[in-house]
Design an enzyme around this catalytic site. Structure first.
Site, PDB file in Angstrom:
ATOM      1  N   GLU A 141     -84.911 -69.118  41.038  1.00  0.00           N
ATOM      2  CA  GLU A 141     -86.331 -68.803  40.916  1.00  0.00           C
ATOM      3  C   GLU A 141     -86.596 -67.345  41.321  1.00  0.00           C
ATOM      4  O   GLU A 141     -87.521 -66.719  40.813  1.00  0.00           O
ATOM      5  CB  GLU A 141     -87.134 -69.782  41.783  1.00  0.00           C
ATOM      6  CG  GLU A 141     -88.583 -69.933  41.400  1.00  0.00           C
ATOM      7  CD  GLU A 141     -88.818 -70.667  40.077  1.00  0.00           C
ATOM      8  OE1 GLU A 141     -87.860 -71.193  39.472  1.00  0.00           O
ATOM      9  OE2 GLU A 141     -89.985 -70.684  39.632  1.00  0.00           O
TER      10      GLU A 141
ATOM     11  N   HIS B  20     -84.350 -66.547  34.298  1.00  0.00           N
ATOM     12  CA  HIS B  20     -83.345 -67.592  34.554  1.00  0.00           C
ATOM     13  C   HIS B  20     -82.108 -67.374  33.673  1.00  0.00           C
ATOM     14  O   HIS B  20     -80.969 -67.510  34.122  1.00  0.00           O
ATOM     15  CB  HIS B  20     -83.930 -68.975  34.232  1.00  0.00           C
ATOM     16  CG  HIS B  20     -84.846 -69.540  35.283  1.00  0.00           C
ATOM     17  ND1 HIS B  20     -84.449 -69.727  36.584  1.00  0.00           N
ATOM     18  CD2 HIS B  20     -86.132 -69.978  35.213  1.00  0.00           C
ATOM     19  CE1 HIS B  20     -85.464 -70.253  37.285  1.00  0.00           C
ATOM     20  NE2 HIS B  20     -86.501 -70.411  36.473  1.00  0.00           N
TER      21      HIS B  20
ATOM     22  N   HIS C   5     -90.277 -65.422  32.372  1.00  0.00           N
ATOM     23  CA  HIS C   5     -89.773 -66.271  33.442  1.00  0.00           C
ATOM     24  C   HIS C   5     -88.447 -66.931  33.035  1.00  0.00           C
ATOM     25  O   HIS C   5     -87.434 -66.819  33.744  1.00  0.00           O
ATOM     26  CB  HIS C   5     -90.827 -67.342  33.765  1.00  0.00           C
ATOM     27  CG  HIS C   5     -90.441 -68.269  34.878  1.00  0.00           C
ATOM     28  ND1 HIS C   5     -90.832 -68.071  36.175  1.00  0.00           N
ATOM     29  CD2 HIS C   5     -89.695 -69.395  34.890  1.00  0.00           C
ATOM     30  CE1 HIS C   5     -90.340 -69.041  36.943  1.00  0.00           C
ATOM     31  NE2 HIS C   5     -89.651 -69.862  36.182  1.00  0.00           N
ATOM     32  N   GLU C   6     -88.458 -67.585  31.895  1.00  0.00           N
ATOM     33  CA  GLU C   6     -87.223 -68.246  31.432  1.00  0.00           C
ATOM     34  C   GLU C   6     -86.165 -67.199  31.118  1.00  0.00           C
ATOM     35  O   GLU C   6     -84.967 -67.431  31.336  1.00  0.00           O
ATOM     36  CB  GLU C   6     -87.511 -69.141  30.229  1.00  0.00           C
ATOM     37  CG  GLU C   6     -88.572 -70.225  30.441  1.00  0.00           C
ATOM     38  CD  GLU C   6     -88.320 -71.124  31.647  1.00  0.00           C
ATOM     39  OE1 GLU C   6     -87.148 -71.312  32.024  1.00  0.00           O
ATOM     40  OE2 GLU C   6     -89.309 -71.625  32.245  1.00  0.00           O
TER      41      GLU C   6
END
Lengths: 500, 500
Positions: free
Chosen positions: B294, B268, B264-265
């Site tokens: 997101e 980003h 997830h990070e």
């Protein structure tokens, strides 16, 4: 007047915030920053430093100081407020003398020069660095001129790091010291030598880390107000009295490097952690000078960390960490080994008996460059001939000679002598400490440092920048900085180790 | 006019430096800072944020923008310069509407409230937090009033995170989505369930770290322009397009947390690393909005990271890391396990089928609070009854209910819906990607992500903040943000896993 003082304190608190932010940018760059982040970091650092300079040199600060200086005459000159005004005024006066354009140009040139110096050292080619260094020496001279008239052209540079100290004072101190250090070195070299091969073996890096942590924890380093990281060059920095960080470099095949550098940086950190909390966010925070700072780092590294008493407590513990390396090395052999004297080429690796000679050489060269008695192009020769005179060794190349230190490429002229002065102060303090605390050595041999820390804390640390370095040394030892105590210390220590 | 544009760019570059410095202060606080450094850090953060606000709202910036806005009319409206002026003007107009005093007061109140919320959650006592939250809601309403007239009182808050997006748009999207998500959840719950016990075992933290590094390296994360650290709450931050850092939290007894949060990070971070280098130090750097951000993190976490194709490549590698835990778990069981749907109390732990319901609940509550249709004291009841309606679970206490998220204590109203919008956008993009890249899924099953990264990079990342989020989604997918693609994605995925 109270309101004006409060207003000045607020302005300088914000200036202090910016200085601390700059320190964090620098720490992160050394410890964490990914390779490609450098350009952006340079911009950020430039912006923060310019804002800090603008804040300090703003007309409002100047006006407030003008009024408060008058007010200060009615205060007890040793009160915090009087000293706050005095130190703030000194910082202000220094900053306003240097034009913002000059600061920006100097910063740009030294940033570029750092890369040039790195390349020159890697290629062992002084001529690559020569044009950059010529520019820097020229700018350093221009810097000094902003402070004319002066007694000596080197005074304004020295004053950056040792407020109030004069070149003539340092020269007088070093003139008294040089021949004695050279003579002591000769005596040691003519005595039977000691061994230290056992320090050069594979030592697990994590265990080196853990042992270092044990030592500085025992010294009194407060981990709620600090942390340790790894970096290419060990250093101490702080973003608050309550956030004082050290870094260490670990060599997997030599325990001496990390071991003593952790104690050294620990000494610096104890100083910063010990500054009075009421000086937080004021110009009175931080250390009195680089020499006073170095007196603390060298005390915890050498007077404590290389002493018989220290190791009579810690050596068995170190042996537990490294049984394969040290179980066959007895305490006396270890103690002598970590104190082995050997004239060497590199200052940062020098032992206590030769370290100051490296520093004197640099000071003489800096002064000669500033006075115009030495040209940059003749530096390698001047370096090598002094190395031969003082230490009896000649660098085989410039990488291990004149190119070894980062300071000149960063524009840090006036800095080196503080290393030697710090050694002298550490010994002066130590003689007083031995008188004040008869049980001190015994405590050390039990691994107890509470009374020692309390002593330096109340006499040195707590005062921050309140007193000038010479004033502080006078106040604590009864005399100014002088080399006698240090020579007594060296002679006593090495005569025992080398049996002369 | 060129000179004025250059002048504005210089001013805003320095403003950007200050923003990035604030981000470093925050990163260091989360990752490194020793406990007692907090107070000084608060002062430093306050000084930097105030200077950044002053820089952006300075009369000089206002005057330059006034002239440049006229000039912009003669430019191609899609040119970088025209967009630079437009985005800078938006930032300026937002900033000048909010008085500096309000910013300072809000910052003080939220800083204090954070501690109060922490205590309230620890003691599971909403009434401790209630007075703080009442103050915050009051200030958030005052914030909205600075932007009157507005269509809806919630619009100015949403606009902070989703520039140009209206509350009515989000409500329309969520109204279409809610019943479908609830219905899908019911269908899943009525089907035979899947197992995921094997995720809850001891998993060596260092190995979790190493596997996560392999995955995001394969995604294309550039370690010369980033690094990973541990922190209590995972996040991504950047101090430059060339210094984009992620953090991860590791649970020793559950591999799902670090595994998917690293992806997830990483998503980003890929976004921030992919912004055009020419936007460095300009208002066009960074992501278009939180929802677009997101969409990237959720794409690399879920559409890629929880797909069959991804694991058909990576699962054998994961088994090599954890043979004791996974050698008896086959690929299909693992795939179903990491996609297990289970209504739960905590948003950050929610699966893809229930996540948006958590978000909708928060959005409705925020709007009701702002509209004055709900009082803070009635929050726990409103929360719990909606949890029952949407998810069929009732929090046993407020710590696992209304007190679970940090956002409100930090004054972050208007933020939550971006989490759900990001999910929707990720699926909209994915449908276009599948058309544009017929070999995409096959590439994924070989662990190849180059074409995928190239696709999102050229269509999304590179543009930074140049386009408004809705404009960007329209440009890339041909329609605005809508929930259809996401529902198609969920239905297709879960009908296969749960066999309905």
């Amino acid at each position: 007047m109270k309101a004006k003082l409060a207003q000045l304190k607020t302005l300088l608190a914000e200036k202090d915030d910016l200085d601390k932010v700059a320190a964090l940018l620098e720490w992160d760059q050394q410890v964490n920053m990914p390779h490609d982040g450098a350009e952006a970091r340079g911009n950020q650092m430039g912006t923060i430093q310019r804002l800090a300079h603008e804040k300090l040199t703003s007309p409002m600060v100047g006006d407030l100081l003008k009024e408060l200086k008058v007010h200060a005459k009615s205060l007890d000159p040793d009160s915090d407020d009087a000293r706050f005004i005095k130190v703030a005024n000194r910082d202000y006066k220094t900053a306003v003398k240097v034009p913002g354009d000059f600061v920006a140009e100097f910063s740009k040139i030294t940033t570029l020069s750092h890369g040039v110096w790195t390349a020159a050292r890697a290629e062992d080619n002084f001529s690559i660095f020569q044009p950059s260094l010529e520019k820097i020496v020229d700018m350093v001279r221009r810097y000094a001129e902003f402070f004319a008239p002066y007694d000596h052209v080197y005074d304004p540079l020295l004053d950056i790091y040792e407020p109030g100290m004069k070149t003539s004072e340092v020269q007088a101190i070093f003139n008294g010291l040089r021949s004695e250090q050279v003579a002591l070195l000769k005596t040691i070299r003519n005595s039977p030598q000691v061994e230290n091969d056992f320090l050069y073996q594979p030592y697990d890096v994590q265990k080196q880390w853990d042992f270092g942590v044990e030592v500085i924890s025992q010294y009194g380093y407060d981990w709620n107000r600090g942390r340790q990281d790894k970096s290419a060059h060990p250093f101490t920095t702080n973003f608050s009295i309550n956030d004082v960080r050290i870094t260490t470099r670990f060599l997997p095949d030599f325990i001496g490097s990390a071991l003593f550098s952790t104690m050294h940086e620990g000494g610096h950190a104890l100083y910063e952690q010990g500054v009075s909390q009421i000086y937080e966010r004021t110009p009175l925070g931080g250390g009195a000078s680089l020499a006073i700072h170095e007196s603390q780092s060298r005390m915890f590294e050498n007077l404590i960390g290389r002493s018989q008493q220290f190791w009579s407590h810690f050596y068995s513990r170190l042996q537990e960490f490294f049984p394969a390396q040290l179980s066959n090395v007895d305490l006396d052999t270890f103690y002598k080994g970590i104190n082995k004297v050997e004239p060497s080429l590199i200052r940062v690796e020098a032992d206590e008996a030769t370290y100051n000679l490296h520093v004197m050489l640099r000071l003489e060269i800096e002064i000669a460059l500033l006075e115009g008695n030495l040209e940059v192009k003749d530096l390698p020769e001047a370096w090598n001939s002094r190395m031969e005179d003082y230490l009896g060794v000649t660098p085989p190349n410039d990488a291990q000679g004149v190119l070894q230190d980062v300071h000149w490429s960063s524009g840090l002229f006036g800095y080196f002598s503080t290393y030697a002065l710090g050694n002298l102060v550490s010994a002066q303090l130590w003689e007083v400490m031995e008188k004040d605390m008869p049980a001190m050595l015994e405590q050390m041999s039990r691994g107890e440092f509470g009374e020692i820390l309390d002593w330096v804390r109340t006499r040195i640390h707590v005062h921050g920048r309140k007193y000038d370095p010479q004033e502080l040394v006078q106040q604590v030892t009864g005399s100014k900085i002088d080399p006698l105590a240090y020579m007594r210390y060296l002679t006593s220590k090495y005569s025992q180790i080398y049996g002369f």
